[in-house]
Write an enzyme that holds these catalytic residues in place. Structure first.
Site, mmCIF file in Angstrom:
data_model
loop_
_atom_site.group_PDB
_atom_site.id
_atom_site.type_symbol
_atom_site.label_atom_id
_atom_site.label_comp_id
_atom_site.label_asym_id
_atom_site.label_seq_id
_atom_site.Cartn_x
_atom_site.Cartn_y
_atom_site.Cartn_z
ATOM 1 N N PRO A 190 45.331 -30.025 -28.471
ATOM 2 C CA PRO A 190 45.518 -29.392 -29.779
ATOM 3 C C PRO A 190 44.215 -29.407 -30.576
ATOM 4 O O PRO A 190 43.426 -30.348 -30.471
ATOM 5 C CB PRO A 190 46.555 -30.290 -30.457
ATOM 6 C CG PRO A 190 46.304 -31.642 -29.854
ATOM 7 C CD PRO A 190 45.904 -31.375 -28.423
ATOM 8 N N GLY A 191 44.002 -28.365 -31.333
ATOM 9 C CA GLY A 191 42.846 -28.312 -32.231
ATOM 10 C C GLY A 191 43.339 -28.035 -33.645
ATOM 11 O O GLY A 191 43.521 -28.932 -34.456
ATOM 12 N N ARG B 219 36.123 -16.789 -40.452
ATOM 13 C CA ARG B 219 37.453 -16.334 -39.996
ATOM 14 C C ARG B 219 37.961 -15.077 -40.712
ATOM 15 O O ARG B 219 38.469 -14.162 -40.062
ATOM 16 C CB ARG B 219 38.477 -17.466 -40.087
ATOM 17 C CG ARG B 219 38.078 -18.719 -39.291
ATOM 18 C CD ARG B 219 39.209 -19.729 -39.141
ATOM 19 N NE ARG B 219 40.234 -19.223 -38.257
ATOM 20 C CZ ARG B 219 41.385 -18.731 -38.649
ATOM 21 N NH1 ARG B 219 41.674 -18.684 -39.940
ATOM 22 N NH2 ARG B 219 42.246 -18.266 -37.783
ATOM 23 N N CYS C 117 24.335 -10.551 -47.097
ATOM 24 C CA CYS C 117 24.065 -9.113 -47.204
ATOM 25 C C CYS C 117 24.826 -8.313 -46.151
ATOM 26 O O CYS C 117 24.226 -7.715 -45.246
ATOM 27 C CB CYS C 117 22.573 -8.868 -47.094
ATOM 28 S SG CYS C 117 21.727 -9.708 -48.418
HETATM 29 N N1 LLP Z 1 41.990 -25.630 -25.210
HETATM 30 C C1 LLP Z 1 41.268 -24.566 -24.863
HETATM 31 C C2 LLP Z 1 40.875 -24.393 -23.463
HETATM 32 C C3 LLP Z 1 40.887 -23.618 -25.838
HETATM 33 O O1 LLP Z 1 40.171 -22.560 -25.486
HETATM 34 C C4 LLP Z 1 41.276 -23.808 -27.185
HETATM 35 C C5 LLP Z 1 40.890 -22.851 -28.222
HETATM 36 C C6 LLP Z 1 42.024 -24.968 -27.511
HETATM 37 C C7 LLP Z 1 42.370 -25.856 -26.485
HETATM 38 C C8 LLP Z 1 42.473 -25.275 -28.896
HETATM 39 O O2 LLP Z 1 43.325 -24.325 -29.407
HETATM 40 P P1 LLP Z 1 44.073 -24.574 -30.802
HETATM 41 O O3 LLP Z 1 45.039 -25.726 -30.612
HETATM 42 O O4 LLP Z 1 43.065 -24.903 -31.834
HETATM 43 O O5 LLP Z 1 44.761 -23.318 -31.070
HETATM 44 N N2 LLP Z 1 38.027 -19.338 -33.538
HETATM 45 C C9 LLP Z 1 39.439 -18.978 -33.488
HETATM 46 C C10 LLP Z 1 40.192 -19.843 -32.506
HETATM 47 C C11 LLP Z 1 39.630 -19.809 -31.117
HETATM 48 C C12 LLP Z 1 40.358 -20.732 -30.166
HETATM 49 C C13 LLP Z 1 39.626 -20.876 -28.883
HETATM 50 N N3 LLP Z 1 40.213 -21.800 -27.981
HETATM 51 C C14 LLP Z 1 40.011 -19.068 -34.888
HETATM 52 O O6 LLP Z 1 39.278 -19.356 -35.829
HETATM 53 O O7 LLP Z 1 41.196 -18.786 -35.069
#
Ligand code: LLP
Length: 418
Positions: free
Chosen positions: A274-275, A312, A343
């Site tokens: 999780p992120g 974002r 800019c």
């Molecule tokens: N594991 C892998 C292999 C991933 O590619 C990602 C996110 C995660 C875990 C974590 O995902 P989460 O739980 O955070 O959804 N920059 C974009 C999000 C890109 C996510 C990329 N991969 C944003 O700001 O919404």
């Protein structure tokens, strides 16, 4: 649930008035709540208590050393996708046996670094990568522990830029080719197959894509076992969404309840990555109003944070709530574009947003900015990246100093012979 709340008219982070922090550290700055971070981690961890599991926090969401360290102290690890993230995780004190390494473009050097560190496993995304890893591990006299990242072809129903588990995506190995790749891996002397990995996308607000993809993966694990390939780890990736506006994503316990029946039958240790769900609502971006400006067609609020600080909204059209750090009685509601100093016309934090009228020098809080905020920040327009501050109770810590102009030119030189 988070700990950014008004007390009277003033917005606080836990026990600390945010205006006081702004006075001390200047603006813009990222602000994280320790109580929120730990609560989110704990809730997620407890949701999966019925099955053996390891939480490898996705460092790409927030890679600050203090934050990686905090989760490591709570028993977590890290999901990294580059040598840089690996370096950070190790520096932050994440035990190597709790680090997993994904990404479609790992270089030979990055493989060597991760082998040297003796991480838990590589999440391998292609046949060529598998062969190179075998070669590199061989040269180092080592065996690389590997999970293959399988693309289950499931639609996560999220923004196309952050969908990763569809057939047309660059990520992973198509599920129809997975058995073949596992057979290849079996023949490689410096590869030890230990698991299966999948990650289908981010900001997912429904349990169905998780259940569907895991059902497919569970069937694959069954087939692998009949071939005598033992799968000890199933890494189910990240992707659980959060409320930014009016989304109603499943609570981690709902997600766990939906997938546990599938996972329980497999007898694997489950790795979770999780992120956003851990850090997203645990952080905000605090910015100061510089000017307001009315054109014949629009009202602009020009603030000192731009798309270089939080990309974002510009990149995905994402919604981030914007709240005053000090509420003022009797302010007229007004529809504005909140824009930064960059800019580019694409430099906005909110468009057509109704807010209470603001004046120059007032502070605004851009909410839900703890994930993919600072980590996606850049120095565009030669703007120093913002400071990062962590509040714990009534104390605060500057966990990343604001960059200086000197930081911005480090490594540059003017050749004599120009
Ligand atoms: N594991 C892998 C292999 C991933 O590619 C990602 C996110 C995660 C875990 C974590 O995902 P989460 O739980 O955070 O959804 N920059 C974009 C999000 C890109 C996510 C990329 N991969 C944003 O700001 O919404």
């Amino acid at each position: 649930m988070h700990h950014f709340e008004y007390r009277g008219e003033d917005l606080y982070c836990e026990e600390v008035p945010i205006a006081a922090l702004a006075k001390e550290v200047g603006t813009p700055f990222y602000l994280y709540s320790h109580a929120t971070l730990t609560r989110h981690f704990r809730v997620f961890d407890e949701a999966f208590q019925q099955i053996p599991h390891l939480i490898c926090f996705a460092a790409k969401a927030n890679a600050n050393l203090a934050i990686l360290n905090l989760f490591a102290r709570m028993g977590g690890g890290a999901d990294v996708v580059s040598g840089g993230e690996l370096f950070r995780a190790l520096r932050a004190g994440v035990p190597p046996d709790r680090i997993v390494f994904a990404g479609v473009g790992k270089s030979r050097e990055e493989m060597m670094e991760a082998l040297k560190a003796d991480i838990l496993m590589f999440n391998v995304e292609s046949s060529q990568e598998l062969r190179l890893l075998n070669q590199v591990a061989g040269e180092m006299g080592m065996v690389a522990r590997v999970a293959l990242r399988v693309n289950p072809d499931v639609d996560p129903k999220t923004h196309p830029y952050i969908s990763t588990g569809l057939k047309q995506s660059k990520f992973g190995i198509d599920i129809s080719l997975a058995l073949e790749e596992y057979r290849l891996a079996q023949t490689l002397p410096h590869i030890a197959i230990v698991g299966v990995h999948k990650h289908i996308g981010s900001q997912i607000t429904d349990v169905a894509p998780f259940v569907d993809s895991l059902t497919r993966i569970a069937a694959l694990i069954g087939e692998l076992r009949t071939l005598g390939i033992d799968i000890r780890y199933l890494d189910i990736g990240g992707g659980l969404g959060i409320p930014y506006q009016d989304e109603t994503p499943p609570h981690p316990t709902e997600m766990a309840e939906a997938v546990t029946p599938i996972l329980k039958t497999l007898g694997c240790t489950i790795v979770l990555e999780p992120g956003r769900v851990i850090v997203g609502n645990a952080g905000i971006l605090v910015t100061k109003v510089l000017y307001t400006k009315q054109t014949p067609t629009r009202h602009f609020v020009i603030v000192d944070a731009g798309m270089n600080d939080l990309i974002r909204p510009s990149l995905y059209g994402s919604y981030h709530a914007i709240q005053p750090v000090r509420r003022q009685e009797g302010r007229e509601p007004i529809t504005v574009d909140v824009v930064g100093p960059i800019c580019e016309s694409g430099d906005f934090l909110a468009k057509d947003r109704e807010i209470a009228m603001v004046e120059p020098e007032e502070l605004l809080a851009v909410m839900s900015a703890g994930a993919y905020g600072f980590t996606m920040a850049s120095n565009y327009n030669t703007r120093p990246r913002a400071a990062e501050v962590l509040v714990k109770g009534d104390r605060h810590f500057i966990i990343r100093a604001r960059e200086s102009y000197e930081d911005l030119i480090r490594g540059e030189g003017i050749p004599d012979d120009l």
